[in-house]
Design a protein around this motif. Structure first.
Motif, PDB file in Angstrom:
ATOM      1  N   ASN A 252       8.474   5.899   2.103  1.00  0.00           N
ATOM      2  CA  ASN A 252       8.528   6.886   1.016  1.00  0.00           C
ATOM      3  C   ASN A 252       7.146   7.452   0.712  1.00  0.00           C
ATOM      4  N   ALA A 253       6.932   8.704   1.111  1.00  0.00           N
ATOM      5  CA  ALA A 253       5.699   9.409   0.750  1.00  0.00           C
ATOM      6  C   ALA A 253       5.858   9.928  -0.673  1.00  0.00           C
ATOM      7  N   LEU A 254       4.933   9.557  -1.553  1.00  0.00           N
ATOM      8  CA  LEU A 254       5.030   9.960  -2.958  1.00  0.00           C
ATOM      9  C   LEU A 254       4.565  11.410  -3.119  1.00  0.00           C
TER      10      LEU A 254
ATOM     11  N   ILE B 150       0.860  -1.180   0.000  1.00  0.00           N
ATOM     12  CA  ILE B 150       0.000   0.000   0.000  1.00  0.00           C
ATOM     13  C   ILE B 150       0.899   1.234   0.000  1.00  0.00           C
ATOM     14  N   TRP B 151       0.612   2.185  -0.890  1.00  0.00           N
ATOM     15  CA  TRP B 151       1.444   3.380  -1.048  1.00  0.00           C
ATOM     16  C   TRP B 151       0.705   4.615  -0.541  1.00  0.00           C
ATOM     17  N   HIS B 152       1.470   5.620  -0.150  1.00  0.00           N
ATOM     18  CA  HIS B 152       0.867   6.852   0.376  1.00  0.00           C
ATOM     19  C   HIS B 152       1.615   8.068  -0.165  1.00  0.00           C
ATOM     20  N   GLY B 153       1.009   9.247   0.040  1.00  0.00           N
ATOM     21  CA  GLY B 153       1.595  10.475  -0.486  1.00  0.00           C
ATOM     22  C   GLY B 153       1.978  11.457   0.610  1.00  0.00           C
ATOM     23  N   GLU B 154       2.584  12.514   0.182  1.00  0.00           N
ATOM     24  CA  GLU B 154       2.985  13.572   1.117  1.00  0.00           C
ATOM     25  C   GLU B 154       1.740  14.251   1.697  1.00  0.00           C
TER      26      GLU B 154
END
Length: 367
Positions: free
Chosen positions: A319-321, A70-74
């Motif tokens: 790593n926040a994208l 699962i990915w996340h952002g700034e």
């Protein structure tokens, strides 16, 4: 209200009445209703299922998963705006079309909210039913290394990356870890052959051998139907994954249905047809996000190599994208949903509050 506030990232904490633990997948959470609530809703809403059918509330999220992470952002962005509503809208569109064309039913009985399905319990077939019309992705990577047999299918020499295959290929893999099946490794997502399935149809949860042919028929007919509809929208249906399961009809007979989701940017590759004719691959699906991740990090092998899963999980966690990356993904999902359904996607400012209100007022499921 900020963009981050409008994203439904955590979907397993709603106060829906249930006696079982909430089951959360990568994107959806499932709340199994009590026997009493299931029977009440079947009667009140006249759902076309036996009165003792277990029902569940299935709530999608805006989380984005790629390479099993699962990915996340700034800035606290824990998902992609509009993604959940887009996926459900697309699936709803295709499921409805399948039913109209006489293919098969789905597990969905009701759609109270763009993020919510009321579904009947199905016994899943333990196969990821994958169809491919073009050679790309993992199939191309294997072919490029010199492999010519794929799921028991012999591929001809001289194929080029992203080219159209002579025939639509069915390349199934295992759904979950299956044990004790000859010639099938005990691991998730393992490629299998048609013969593996026929020899062990019960282990894959098929009721009878002829249902293997039926799933293939529903898979190819569903693929063709979506492919033709997308072609009219100048889109190329490249490959996709369907899932199947068994439910009981009103007479108590078991029938094979479509389940999970169909023809979405998460479960399929979709290319822009005009660009493809000019020799360019422009992704209108999650594959574009995967490619972005492969280009974003200096060592793409972490994302492609299953032996490096711990490193991969750390990469996703640490790593926040960039926000603009997730907003570009949002645009991809919303654009393709509106193109397919022919309707504007209405985005909610506070989806969780809306869902709770609807399930309380119209379904009396909130404690």
């Amino acid at each position: 209200m900020s963009i981050a506030d409008s994203i439904l990232s955590i979907n397993n904490d709603l106060p829906i009445r249930t006696e079982l633990p909430v089951h959360s997948g990568k994107v959806r959470s499932v709340y199994w209703l009590t026997e009493q609530d299931s029977r009440r809703l079947i009667e009140e809403k006249a759902y076309p299922v036996p009165h003792d059918t277990p029902l569940a509330i299935m709530i999608i999220s805006d989380r984005i998963s790629a390479f099993d992470c699962i990915w996340h952002g700034e800035g606290g962005m824990l998902g992609v705006p509009g993604k959940g509503a887009a996926l459900n809208a697309i699936s709803n569109h295709w499921f409805k079309l399948f039913k109209q064309q006489g293919l098969a039913d789905s597990h969905i009985l009701d759609i109270p909210h763009p993020f919510v399905w009321i579904v009947q319990k199905a016994k899943p077939v333990m196969i990821e039913a994958i169809c491919r019309q073009y050679i790309t992705g993992s199939m191309w990577r294997s072919y490029d290394k010199g492999e010519r047999e794929f799921c028991g299918i012999q591929l001809e020499e001289g194929l080029s990356q992203d080219s159209k295959l002579a025939n639509l290929l069915m390349t199934p893999s295992t759904k979950g870890i299956l044990k004790g099946i000859p010639n099938v490794p005990e691991a998730d997502d393992v490629n299998i052959t048609r013969q593996n399935i026929l020899d062990n149809y019960l282990a894959f949860n098929f009721e009878k051998p002829s249902d293997v042919s039926l799933y293939e028929k529903l898979l190819t007919e569903g693929f063709s139907l979506i492919s033709e509809a997308l072609a009219e929208l100048e889109q190329v249906f490249v490959d996709t994954k369907f899932e199947f399961g068994y439910v009981k009809d009103l007479d108590g007979n078991k029938k094979l249905i479509y389940m999970d989701e169909v023809g979405t940017p998460d479960s399929s590759r979709i290319w822009d047809a005009q660009q493809y004719e000019q020799g360019n691959v422009v992704e209108n699906s999650k594959e574009g996000f995967r490619q972005l991740l492969l280009n974003h990090f200096p060592d793409p092998d972490i994302l492609l190599n299953k032996q490096r899963m711990l490193e991969r999980q750390a990469l996703a966690k640490d790593n926040a994208l960039p926000v603009e990356v997730l907003m570009q993904v949002s645009k991809t999902y919303i654009d393709i949903a509106e193109k397919i359904t022919g309707k504007s996607l209405v985005l909610s400012e506070n989806p969780k509050a809306e869902i709770i209100q609807i399930l309380q007022d119209n379904y009396h499921l909130i404690d």
